[in-house]
Design an enzyme around this catalytic site. Sequence first.
Site, PDB file in Angstrom:
ATOM      1  N   HIS A  27       0.833  -1.204   0.000  1.00 38.79           N
ATOM      2  CA  HIS A  27       0.000   0.000   0.000  1.00 38.79           C
ATOM      3  C   HIS A  27       0.868   1.256   0.000  1.00 38.79           C
ATOM      4  O   HIS A  27       0.593   2.210  -0.747  1.00 38.79           O
ATOM      5  CB  HIS A  27      -0.915   0.000   1.229  1.00 38.79           C
ATOM      6  CG  HIS A  27      -1.814   1.184   1.328  1.00 38.79           C
ATOM      7  ND1 HIS A  27      -3.083   1.205   0.798  1.00 38.79           N
ATOM      8  CD2 HIS A  27      -1.621   2.409   1.888  1.00 38.79           C
ATOM      9  CE1 HIS A  27      -3.641   2.383   1.033  1.00 38.79           C
ATOM     10  NE2 HIS A  27      -2.768   3.134   1.696  1.00 38.79           N
ATOM     11  N   GLU A  28       1.913   1.248   0.817  1.00 37.32           N
ATOM     12  CA  GLU A  28       2.801   2.409   0.863  1.00 37.32           C
ATOM     13  C   GLU A  28       3.560   2.568  -0.459  1.00 37.32           C
ATOM     14  O   GLU A  28       3.762   3.689  -0.933  1.00 37.32           O
ATOM     15  CB  GLU A  28       3.768   2.284   2.046  1.00 37.32           C
ATOM     16  CG  GLU A  28       3.103   2.332   3.414  1.00 37.32           C
ATOM     17  CD  GLU A  28       2.342   3.628   3.648  1.00 37.32           C
ATOM     18  OE1 GLU A  28       2.712   4.666   3.076  1.00 37.32           O
ATOM     19  OE2 GLU A  28       1.361   3.613   4.414  1.00 37.32           O
TER      20      GLU A  28
ATOM     21  N   HIS B 293       1.268   4.365  -2.854  1.00 38.45           N
ATOM     22  CA  HIS B 293       1.224   5.822  -2.746  1.00 38.45           C
ATOM     23  C   HIS B 293       2.388   6.463  -3.514  1.00 38.45           C
ATOM     24  O   HIS B 293       2.224   7.496  -4.164  1.00 38.45           O
ATOM     25  CB  HIS B 293       1.293   6.248  -1.271  1.00 38.45           C
ATOM     26  CG  HIS B 293      -0.014   6.178  -0.553  1.00 38.45           C
ATOM     27  ND1 HIS B 293      -1.161   6.811  -0.998  1.00 38.45           N
ATOM     28  CD2 HIS B 293      -0.369   5.537   0.601  1.00 38.45           C
ATOM     29  CE1 HIS B 293      -2.153   6.569  -0.160  1.00 38.45           C
ATOM     30  NE2 HIS B 293      -1.693   5.795   0.813  1.00 38.45           N
TER      31      HIS B 293
ATOM     32  N   GLU C 174      -6.425   6.716  -1.371  1.00 37.93           N
ATOM     33  CA  GLU C 174      -6.425   5.457  -0.637  1.00 37.93           C
ATOM     34  C   GLU C 174      -6.829   4.294  -1.539  1.00 37.93           C
ATOM     35  O   GLU C 174      -6.210   3.227  -1.519  1.00 37.93           O
ATOM     36  CB  GLU C 174      -7.385   5.543   0.547  1.00 37.93           C
ATOM     37  CG  GLU C 174      -6.887   6.395   1.685  1.00 37.93           C
ATOM     38  CD  GLU C 174      -5.617   5.837   2.294  1.00 37.93           C
ATOM     39  OE1 GLU C 174      -5.711   5.112   3.292  1.00 37.93           O
ATOM     40  OE2 GLU C 174      -4.527   6.096   1.769  1.00 37.93           O
TER      41      GLU C 174
END
Length: 248
Positions: A133-134, A137, A192
């Site tokens: 997920h990071e 981003h 997100e």
Amino acid sequence: MKRRDFVLLGTLMSGVSAVNPVLAQFNFGKVLEAGKTLMESETLSDADLKSYFDQMAADSDAKNKLAGPKDAYGKRIAKLAKGLDSYDGLKLDIKAYLTPEVNAFAMANGTIRVYSGLMDKFTDDEIRYVIGHEIGHVKAGHTKSRIQTAMRTSALRSAVASTGGKTAQLAESQLGDLFEQVVRAQHSQANENEADDLAMQFMKSQRYPAAACVTALEKLDALGGGGASWLSTHPSPKARAERMRAQA
């Protein structure tokens, strides 16, 4: 002020009029300064951006306790990071902080820090989702966009310009300001979802269980009242878990 200057000022300020010529001249200079800063922030080179993030990462590491190679958290994060020296062209530096916070973050230079408090709550595969997920981003350009926005602020204008062909060195106060604006600020729901979608791609490409995306978010939802710091920057875990369930 000459009439042509006043007309130009009015155009630049999009209809905001000045009270008197002295104030008008002052605002005219401010508009030009802001315009220059905006242009510089949009044209920051990859080398400039990497330098700023390298400085931020070094400052953050100096202010937090990194898990060493002999520490249980250090051994675990090293195992999870094995084979992840890079992903999709992004060089990665994955380490753990020894702190009870349930948190993690990433920077556009590939720095990823997972907090031991989060590691205590999550399984290995759930931590892999957080890492994915990071990375999402970063790959989606969210952190790069944030630092460009931050560089437009008056407190950081003097640091934007390079001197002698070298990227400006940021003061500790500026590094702290950048960290808050780039890393600690809350992501939008659209960001997100985009990062979650990229995390799902990451999990599947690495042949990790995709269901871990769902269970990690469900745990975060359950921790809603339990001080999970990650929730302050990564909202709405329940709705995101349902999106991930459909993809898994």
